[in-house]
Design a protein around this motif. Structure first.
Motif, PDB file in Angstrom:
ATOM      1  N   ASN A   2       0.658  -1.146  -0.323  1.00 31.44           N
ATOM      2  CA  ASN A   2       0.387  -0.174   0.008  1.00 31.44           C
ATOM      3  C   ASN A   2       0.733   1.119   0.136  1.00 31.44           C
ATOM      4  O   ASN A   2       1.648   1.385   0.425  1.00 31.44           O
ATOM      5  CB  ASN A   2      -1.220   0.158   1.348  1.00 31.44           C
ATOM      6  CG  ASN A   2      -1.471  -1.281   1.453  1.00 31.44           C
ATOM      7  OD1 ASN A   2      -2.609  -1.835   0.463  1.00 31.44           O
ATOM      8  ND2 ASN A   2      -2.158  -1.564   2.610  1.00 31.44           N
ATOM      9  N   ARG A  76      -5.757  -5.094  -4.903  1.00 35.00           N
ATOM     10  CA  ARG A  76      -5.678  -4.297  -5.857  1.00 35.00           C
ATOM     11  C   ARG A  76      -6.305  -3.852  -7.671  1.00 35.00           C
ATOM     12  O   ARG A  76      -5.293  -2.755  -7.911  1.00 35.00           O
ATOM     13  CB  ARG A  76      -4.059  -4.037  -5.688  1.00 35.00           C
ATOM     14  CG  ARG A  76      -3.760  -4.422  -3.773  1.00 35.00           C
ATOM     15  CD  ARG A  76      -1.946  -4.262  -3.990  1.00 35.00           C
ATOM     16  NE  ARG A  76      -1.854  -3.244  -4.468  1.00 35.00           N
ATOM     17  CZ  ARG A  76      -0.228  -3.574  -5.297  1.00 35.00           C
ATOM     18  NH1 ARG A  76       0.344  -4.448  -4.904  1.00 35.00           N
ATOM     19  NH2 ARG A  76       0.257  -2.555  -5.844  1.00 35.00           N
ATOM     20  N   PRO A  79      -8.976  -0.585  -6.007  1.00 33.96           N
ATOM     21  CA  PRO A  79      -9.263  -0.604  -4.783  1.00 33.96           C
ATOM     22  C   PRO A  79     -10.192   0.433  -4.081  1.00 33.96           C
ATOM     23  O   PRO A  79     -10.533   0.193  -2.676  1.00 33.96           O
ATOM     24  CB  PRO A  79      -7.704  -0.593  -4.158  1.00 33.96           C
ATOM     25  CG  PRO A  79      -6.753  -0.303  -5.073  1.00 33.96           C
ATOM     26  CD  PRO A  79      -8.135  -0.548  -6.002  1.00 33.96           C
ATOM     27  N   ILE A 132      -5.519   2.096  -0.238  1.00 32.45           N
ATOM     28  CA  ILE A 132      -4.196   1.074  -1.181  1.00 32.45           C
ATOM     29  C   ILE A 132      -4.671   1.460  -2.618  1.00 32.45           C
ATOM     30  O   ILE A 132      -5.496   1.882  -3.503  1.00 32.45           O
ATOM     31  CB  ILE A 132      -5.631  -0.319  -1.000  1.00 32.45           C
ATOM     32  CG1 ILE A 132      -6.835  -0.749   0.402  1.00 32.45           C
ATOM     33  CG2 ILE A 132      -5.093  -1.426  -1.665  1.00 32.45           C
ATOM     34  CD1 ILE A 132      -5.523  -1.420   1.152  1.00 32.45           C
ATOM     35  N   ARG A 135      -3.217  -2.057  -8.240  1.00 32.16           N
ATOM     36  CA  ARG A 135      -2.293  -2.549  -8.608  1.00 32.16           C
ATOM     37  C   ARG A 135      -1.769  -2.303 -10.231  1.00 32.16           C
ATOM     38  O   ARG A 135      -2.293  -0.968 -11.034  1.00 32.16           O
ATOM     39  CB  ARG A 135      -2.875  -4.311  -9.118  1.00 32.16           C
ATOM     40  CG  ARG A 135      -2.731  -4.891  -9.951  1.00 32.16           C
ATOM     41  CD  ARG A 135      -2.709  -6.549 -10.327  1.00 32.16           C
ATOM     42  NE  ARG A 135      -3.677  -6.552  -9.113  1.00 32.16           N
ATOM     43  CZ  ARG A 135      -3.209  -8.016  -8.112  1.00 32.16           C
ATOM     44  NH1 ARG A 135      -2.225  -8.558  -9.157  1.00 32.16           N
ATOM     45  NH2 ARG A 135      -3.753  -8.321  -7.768  1.00 32.16           N
TER      46      ARG A 135
END
Length: 136
Positions: A2, A76, A79, A132, A135
């Protein structure tokens, strides 16, 4: 995992809050979706007073909230959806408290308040203090 400014302790507390909302909501939703109504009514008395379609719909709502509290953050992938799930869980708990009070079941509302507080904490934390990082 994170990128956040909230600190390790806050992040751990947020994950705990997410799990304490996400896991029971997912379980309750699954039960409302799959259990025979007569069996479910033994532990959740209100279901006997409503249509099966309503009970099953509430199962979908519960599962969506529960999974939304967990899966986007864990994977992710989008998020920020966890923030929306937290808002939805908060709204659901307000509705549940009104529902139970109107049915004369105010004694169950403390649990709704706990879920509301955990969802509100998740909303606040994941929105502003320890978001978060998506990705990629």
């Amino acid at each position: 995992m994170n990128g956040h400014s909230g600190g390790r302790g806050l992040n751990i507390a947020l994950w705990v809050a997410q799990a304490l909302v996400g896991l029971p909501f997912t379980l309750f939703g699954f039960m409302k979706l799959t259990s025979p109504i007569a069996e479910l009514a033994k532990t959740v008395p209100w279901v006997a007073d409503y249509s099966e379609a309503f009970v099953r719909m509430m199962g979908v709502v519960d599962m969506a909230g529960g999974l939304g509290m967990l899966l986007p953050a864990i994977t992710r992938i989008k998020p920020q959806l966890t923030i929306y799930a937290a808002m939805g869980c908060m709204a659901l708990q307000i509705c549940a408290m009104i529902f139970h009070v109107l049915r004369g079941e105010a004694m169950v509302t403390p649990l709704n308040l706990v879920f509301f507080a955990l969802a509100a904490f998740t909303f606040w934390g994941r929105r502003s203090r320890a978001p978060i990082t998506p990705r990629g």
